[in-house]
Scaffold this active site. Structure first.
Site, short mmCIF file in Angstrom:
data_model
loop_
_atom_site.label_atom_id
_atom_site.label_comp_id
_atom_site.label_asym_id
_atom_site.label_seq_id
_atom_site.Cartn_x
_atom_site.Cartn_y
_atom_site.Cartn_z
CG HIS A 187 -5.41 -2.44 -1.43
ND1 HIS A 187 -4.37 -3.03 -0.74
CD2 HIS A 187 -5.27 -1.11 -1.26
CE1 HIS A 187 -3.65 -2.08 -0.17
NE2 HIS A 187 -4.16 -0.89 -0.47
CD GLU A 188 -6.42 1.36 -3.93
OE1 GLU A 188 -6.65 2.31 -3.16
OE2 GLU A 188 -5.31 0.80 -4.01
CG HIS A 241 -7.41 2.46 1.09
ND1 HIS A 241 -6.70 2.72 2.23
CD2 HIS A 241 -6.52 1.91 0.22
CE1 HIS A 241 -5.43 2.34 2.06
NE2 HIS A 241 -5.30 1.84 0.84
CB CYS A 260 -0.88 -0.02 1.25
SG CYS A 260 -1.97 1.41 1.38
CG LEU A 261 0.97 3.95 -3.35
CD1 LEU A 261 0.34 4.94 -4.31
CD2 LEU A 261 2.43 3.72 -3.70
NI NI Z 1 -3.62 1.05 -0.12
#
Ligand code: NI
Length: 160
Positions: free
Chosen positions: A130-131, A134, A88-89
């Site tokens: 994943h997004e 978030h 993850c960034l």
């Molecule tokens: Ni992420």
């Protein structure tokens, strides 16, 4: 376009739930363009608006074939299963094995508010899940079976 700062996992904003987009105007388009620049310059395959401090249900995904602008997404179908390494960034240099569906169908709006459907398999399915997580304040580390730290390319060391 302008690059925005990526918020790191220690910031509690990443635990908040994002709200639906209701206005499809220049402010949204600016956000989408800035998010794309931010994601590409960080070599990411996905980015959620909350990661640049905007609590709206907006995500970008590009796993190599094209850029998907995904607004107010709904996961309508999840089929199969895959377990693979994920990062993850907002958590630089940390990776973990996460179980995800192999195949998903996501209903979402585009930047003009028009509905579209994304059929994702493999990495695209993983990135979409994943997004979307978030947007609900969920981080991949919450779901990871095992976590890793990668100090340098090609060297994978087990952290716990
Ligand atoms: Ni992420």
């Amino acid at each position: 376009m302008a690059k925005r700062n990526i918020i790191l996992e220690t910031d509690p904003i990443l635990r908040k739930k994002s709200r639906d987009v209701t206005e499809f105007n220049e402010k949204l388009w600016q956000l989408l363009d800035d998010m794309a620049e931010t994601m590409y310059s960080a070599d990411g395959v996905g980015l959620a608006a909350v990661q640049v401090g905007v609590l709206r249900r907006v995500v970008l995904v590009d796993t190599g074939d094209r850029l998907y602008e995904v607004i107010n997404p709904i996961l309508v179908e999840q089929i199969g299963e895959q377990t693979g390494i994920e990062g993850c960034l907002s958590s630089p240099e940390e990776y973990g094995d996460v179980k995800r569906p192999m195949h998903v169908i996501v209903k979402a709006l585009d930047r003009n508010g028009k509905e579209h459907e994304i059929v994702g398999e493999g990495l695209l399915a993983r990135a979409l899940c994943h997004e979307i997580d978030h947007l609900n304040g969920v981080l991949f580390k919450d779901l990871a079976i095992e976590m890793y730290e990668i100090d340098e390319p090609k060297k994978k060391s087990k952290r716990r």
